[in-house]
Write an enzyme that holds these catalytic residues in place. Structure first.
Site, PDB file in Angstrom:
ATOM      1  N   HIS A 209       0.801  -1.236   0.000  1.00 17.57           N
ATOM      2  CA  HIS A 209       0.000   0.000   0.000  1.00 17.57           C
ATOM      3  C   HIS A 209       0.824   1.271   0.000  1.00 17.57           C
ATOM      4  O   HIS A 209       0.265   2.372   0.007  1.00 17.57           O
ATOM      5  CB  HIS A 209      -0.974   0.022   1.189  1.00 17.57           C
ATOM      6  CG  HIS A 209      -0.293   0.145   2.523  1.00 17.57           C
ATOM      7  ND1 HIS A 209       0.133  -0.947   3.231  1.00 17.57           N
ATOM      8  CD2 HIS A 209       0.037   1.224   3.255  1.00 17.57           C
ATOM      9  CE1 HIS A 209       0.697  -0.546   4.358  1.00 17.57           C
ATOM     10  NE2 HIS A 209       0.667   0.767   4.386  1.00 17.57           N
TER      11      HIS A 209
HETATM   12  C1  UD1 Z   1      -2.504   5.278   5.766  1.00 19.83           C
HETATM   13  C2  UD1 Z   1      -1.258   5.857   6.416  1.00 19.83           C
HETATM   14  C3  UD1 Z   1      -0.093   4.902   6.273  1.00 19.83           C
HETATM   15  C4  UD1 Z   1      -0.455   3.533   6.795  1.00 19.83           C
HETATM   16  C5  UD1 Z   1      -1.726   3.035   6.134  1.00 19.83           C
HETATM   17  C6  UD1 Z   1      -2.133   1.765   6.786  1.00 19.83           C
HETATM   18  C7  UD1 Z   1      -0.993   8.297   6.365  1.00 19.83           C
HETATM   19  C8  UD1 Z   1      -0.278   9.393   5.700  1.00 19.83           C
HETATM   20  N1  UD1 Z   1      -0.873   7.087   5.782  1.00 19.83           N
HETATM   21  O1  UD1 Z   1      -2.251   5.139   4.376  1.00 19.83           O
HETATM   22  O2  UD1 Z   1       0.996   5.395   7.029  1.00 19.83           O
HETATM   23  O3  UD1 Z   1       0.592   2.662   6.537  1.00 19.83           O
HETATM   24  O4  UD1 Z   1      -2.775   4.012   6.333  1.00 19.83           O
HETATM   25  O5  UD1 Z   1      -3.126   1.090   6.129  1.00 19.83           O
HETATM   26  O6  UD1 Z   1      -1.607   8.485   7.366  1.00 19.83           O
HETATM   27  N2  UD1 Z   1      -9.552   4.175   1.573  1.00 19.83           N
HETATM   28  C9  UD1 Z   1     -10.742   3.513   1.501  1.00 19.83           C
HETATM   29  N3  UD1 Z   1     -11.314   3.100   2.675  1.00 19.83           N
HETATM   30  C10 UD1 Z   1     -10.754   3.317   3.882  1.00 19.83           C
HETATM   31  C11 UD1 Z   1      -9.535   4.014   3.938  1.00 19.83           C
HETATM   32  C12 UD1 Z   1      -8.946   4.437   2.769  1.00 19.83           C
HETATM   33  O7  UD1 Z   1     -11.292   3.283   0.431  1.00 19.83           O
HETATM   34  O8  UD1 Z   1     -11.344   2.904   4.908  1.00 19.83           O
HETATM   35  C13 UD1 Z   1      -8.907   4.596   0.288  1.00 19.83           C
HETATM   36  C14 UD1 Z   1      -9.305   5.995  -0.163  1.00 19.83           C
HETATM   37  O9  UD1 Z   1      -9.348   5.987  -1.551  1.00 19.83           O
HETATM   38  C15 UD1 Z   1      -8.113   6.822   0.291  1.00 19.83           C
HETATM   39  C16 UD1 Z   1      -6.948   5.869   0.156  1.00 19.83           C
HETATM   40  O10 UD1 Z   1      -7.485   4.594   0.469  1.00 19.83           O
HETATM   41  O11 UD1 Z   1      -7.951   7.975  -0.467  1.00 19.83           O
HETATM   42  C17 UD1 Z   1      -5.794   6.172   1.059  1.00 19.83           C
HETATM   43  O12 UD1 Z   1      -6.188   6.296   2.430  1.00 19.83           O
HETATM   44  P1  UD1 Z   1      -5.308   7.170   3.469  1.00 19.83           P
HETATM   45  O13 UD1 Z   1      -5.821   6.993   4.834  1.00 19.83           O
HETATM   46  O14 UD1 Z   1      -5.147   8.564   2.965  1.00 19.83           O
HETATM   47  O15 UD1 Z   1      -3.886   6.532   3.336  1.00 19.83           O
HETATM   48  P2  UD1 Z   1      -3.431   5.041   3.349  1.00 19.83           P
HETATM   49  O16 UD1 Z   1      -2.811   4.723   2.045  1.00 19.83           O
HETATM   50  O17 UD1 Z   1      -4.530   4.175   3.859  1.00 19.83           O
HETATM   51  N1  UDP Z   2      -3.567  -6.234   8.760  1.00 21.61           N
HETATM   52  C1  UDP Z   2      -4.850  -6.756   8.859  1.00 21.61           C
HETATM   53  N2  UDP Z   2      -5.503  -7.110   7.719  1.00 21.61           N
HETATM   54  C2  UDP Z   2      -4.959  -6.995   6.476  1.00 21.61           C
HETATM   55  C3  UDP Z   2      -3.656  -6.449   6.380  1.00 21.61           C
HETATM   56  C4  UDP Z   2      -2.994  -6.071   7.535  1.00 21.61           C
HETATM   57  O1  UDP Z   2      -5.371  -6.896   9.960  1.00 21.61           O
HETATM   58  O2  UDP Z   2      -5.622  -7.339   5.487  1.00 21.61           O
HETATM   59  C5  UDP Z   2      -2.864  -5.827  10.001  1.00 21.61           C
HETATM   60  C6  UDP Z   2      -1.480  -6.403  10.214  1.00 21.61           C
HETATM   61  O3  UDP Z   2      -1.547  -7.659  10.869  1.00 21.61           O
HETATM   62  C7  UDP Z   2      -0.843  -5.351  11.092  1.00 21.61           C
HETATM   63  C8  UDP Z   2      -1.457  -4.067  10.594  1.00 21.61           C
HETATM   64  O4  UDP Z   2      -2.640  -4.436   9.904  1.00 21.61           O
HETATM   65  O5  UDP Z   2      -1.209  -5.544  12.457  1.00 21.61           O
HETATM   66  C9  UDP Z   2      -0.510  -3.326   9.674  1.00 21.61           C
HETATM   67  O6  UDP Z   2      -1.188  -2.260   9.108  1.00 21.61           O
HETATM   68  P1  UDP Z   2      -0.852  -1.660   7.673  1.00 21.61           P
HETATM   69  O7  UDP Z   2      -0.004  -2.600   6.912  1.00 21.61           O
HETATM   70  O8  UDP Z   2      -2.141  -1.207   7.099  1.00 21.61           O
HETATM   71  O9  UDP Z   2      -0.049  -0.327   8.034  1.00 21.61           O
HETATM   72  P2  UDP Z   2       1.485  -0.019   8.372  1.00 21.61           P
HETATM   73  O10 UDP Z   2       1.945  -0.960   9.417  1.00 21.61           O
HETATM   74  O11 UDP Z   2       2.241  -0.120   7.090  1.00 21.61           O
HETATM   75  O12 UDP Z   2       1.453   1.397   8.821  1.00 21.61           O
END
Ligand code: UD1
Ligand code: UDP
Length: 368
Positions: A209
């Site tokens: 991601h």
């Molecule tokens: C965010 C965090 C990242 C973390 C990740 C974990 C920031 C800057 N980034 O990234 O550090 O590793 O979460 O998963 O805070 N979206 C949905 N449904 C949701 C959430 C998001 O559809 O419930 C989609 C939307 O299109 C959105 C995109 O995902 O624009 C990105 O979501 P966002 O929270 O901005 O960043 P992540 O890539 O999820």
């Molecule tokens: N995780 C989850 N379901 C998924 C993918 C990840 O529960 O489909 C959990 C994973 O076990 C870990 C956390 O989400 O505890 C990590 O989050 P993510 O990778 O979204 O964010 P990051 O750690 O990169 O910020």
């Protein structure tokens, strides 16, 4: 005293849940707690499911922020959080990790003069093109309590001139959740095996991601090619896809090609228990996640991190993690190696023992 916990995005829940529980179990005479969910993540499988899987109390306050650009998401959390802190008047605000909700809350608490604590402090990738790096630096700078997960974090904070008396090496609360929930997670594997047509230690697990990997067409296409090439040795690849990545596959017109790969089980994101079960049973995990690098080290499962750097060097130096960047021939070679049962020796990092949250609560009891 009132502690206000803030969660917002998927990786926050598993870091904060153990601390809420530790406060309730051992310090409920001293502290009351309020749980705030910013709503940065909002899909049921990116948010709600973690409350039941991790037995967390429902949020007391929900800000409903949702998605947006960095500035607008951060600003919306700040505006709502400022009013909320004014109303709640907490004695301490606890944030976790490195997401935009963490940054926004840290800034608002600092300006309101409210004591701040940061769970998972001190991690540095030294890559300021990563939004998370900026978020971590700000949260640490303004925290009275920097709760550090690995020894590199102690060095990083010292180097940045953060006073010793603000820094506490407590271990990793995300690992507390692994220790607590692994037995329950394992009970989920049989159901997953049937649903996804997988067997124990006979599949690769993938998560992707990071914007640097998935927002760029070329790099996302290289992953699609990689999954095709892996079919020669991996009986199955399970890929619970992050909503950002799903969107990008569609935008770049790569979805049809992904769907043609019959070896690939492309599924919606799964809850914590199911994901833990998948990690535990996988032959190898390919990821750009922060937390997954740590969980695989704890589980002793080979991990390939498809990034140029990591803020969690202990997982490479002691754990099962190999940092390979986007060198796809090398990724392929290492994945193959994992399927033939070859991987480096590894150990569990210091204080990753399931008691980090207890240490945090002890420190807070003494200090406040
Ligand atoms: C965010 C965090 C990242 C973390 C990740 C974990 C920031 C800057 N980034 O990234 O550090 O590793 O979460 O998963 O805070 N979206 C949905 N449904 C949701 C959430 C998001 O559809 O419930 C989609 C939307 O299109 C959105 C995109 O995902 O624009 C990105 O979501 P966002 O929270 O901005 O960043 P992540 O890539 O999820
Ligand atoms: N995780 C989850 N379901 C998924 C993918 C990840 O529960 O489909 C959990 C994973 O076990 C870990 C956390 O989400 O505890 C990590 O989050 P993510 O990778 O979204 O964010 P990051 O750690 O990169 O910020």
């Amino acid at each position: 005293m009132k502690i206000l916990f803030v969660v917002g995005a998927r990786p926050n829940f598993m870091k904060v849940a153990p601390v809420i529980e530790a406060v309730r179990n051992s310090a409920s005479d001293r502290f009351t707690s309020v749980l705030v969910h910013t709503g940065q993540h909002y899909d049921a499988n990116m948010s709600d499911i973690f409350f039941s899987d991790l037995e967390m109390p429902q949020p007391d306050r929900f800000l409903g922020i949702g998605s947006g650009s960095h500035a607008s998401q951060t600003a919306k959390v700040m505006i709502e959080m400022e009013a909320l802190l004014e109303e709640e008047q907490p004695d301490l605000v606890l944030v976790a990790g490195d997401v935009n909700s963490t940054l926004a809350t840290a800034l608002v608490a600092a300006k309101a003069g409210i004591t701040l604590g940061h769970i998972e402090s001190g991690l540095r990738s030294f890559d300021r093109t990563m939004p998370e790096e900026i978020n971590r630096i700000v949260a640490d700078e303004f925290s009275r309590f920097c709760f550090v997960t690995e020894s590199s974090g102690m060095n990083n904070l010292e180097f940045e001139g953060i006073e010793n008396d603000r820094v506490f090496f407590v271990g990793n609360t995300m690992i507390d959740s692994v220790v607590k929930y692994l037995p329950k997670a394992r009970e989920r594997f049989a159901g997953l095996a049937e649903r996804l047509a997988i067997e124990q230690k006979q599949f690769a697990l993938v998560t992707l991601h990071r914007p640097s990997n998935v927002d760029d067409r070329d790099s996302l296409e290289r992953f699609v090619e990689l999954f095709e090439a892996m079919a020669s040795f991996a009986p199955r690849i399970v890929f619970p896809i992050h909503p950002r990545t799903l969107k990008q596959l569609e935008v770049f017109g790569l979805m049809e090609r992904v769907k043609r790969n019959s070896n690939l089980a492309l599924i919606d994101p799964v809850g914590y228990l199911e994901f833990l079960a998948l990690q535990d049973a996988a032959t190898v995990v390919l990821t750009d996640s922060g937390g997954v690098q740590e969980e695989t080290t704890m589980l002793g499962v080979p991990c390939i991190t498809v990034r140029e750097n990591t803020e969690r060097p202990v997982t490479v130096m002691q754990g099962t993690n190999e940092l390979l960047g986007l060198d796809m021939p090398k990724v392929l070679e290492f994945a193959k190696r994992a399927f033939s049962g070859q991987w480096k020796e590894s150990a569990i990092p210091e204080l990753w023992d399931g008691h980090a949250a207890d240490r945090i609560v002890l420190i807070l009891k003494e200090a406040l």
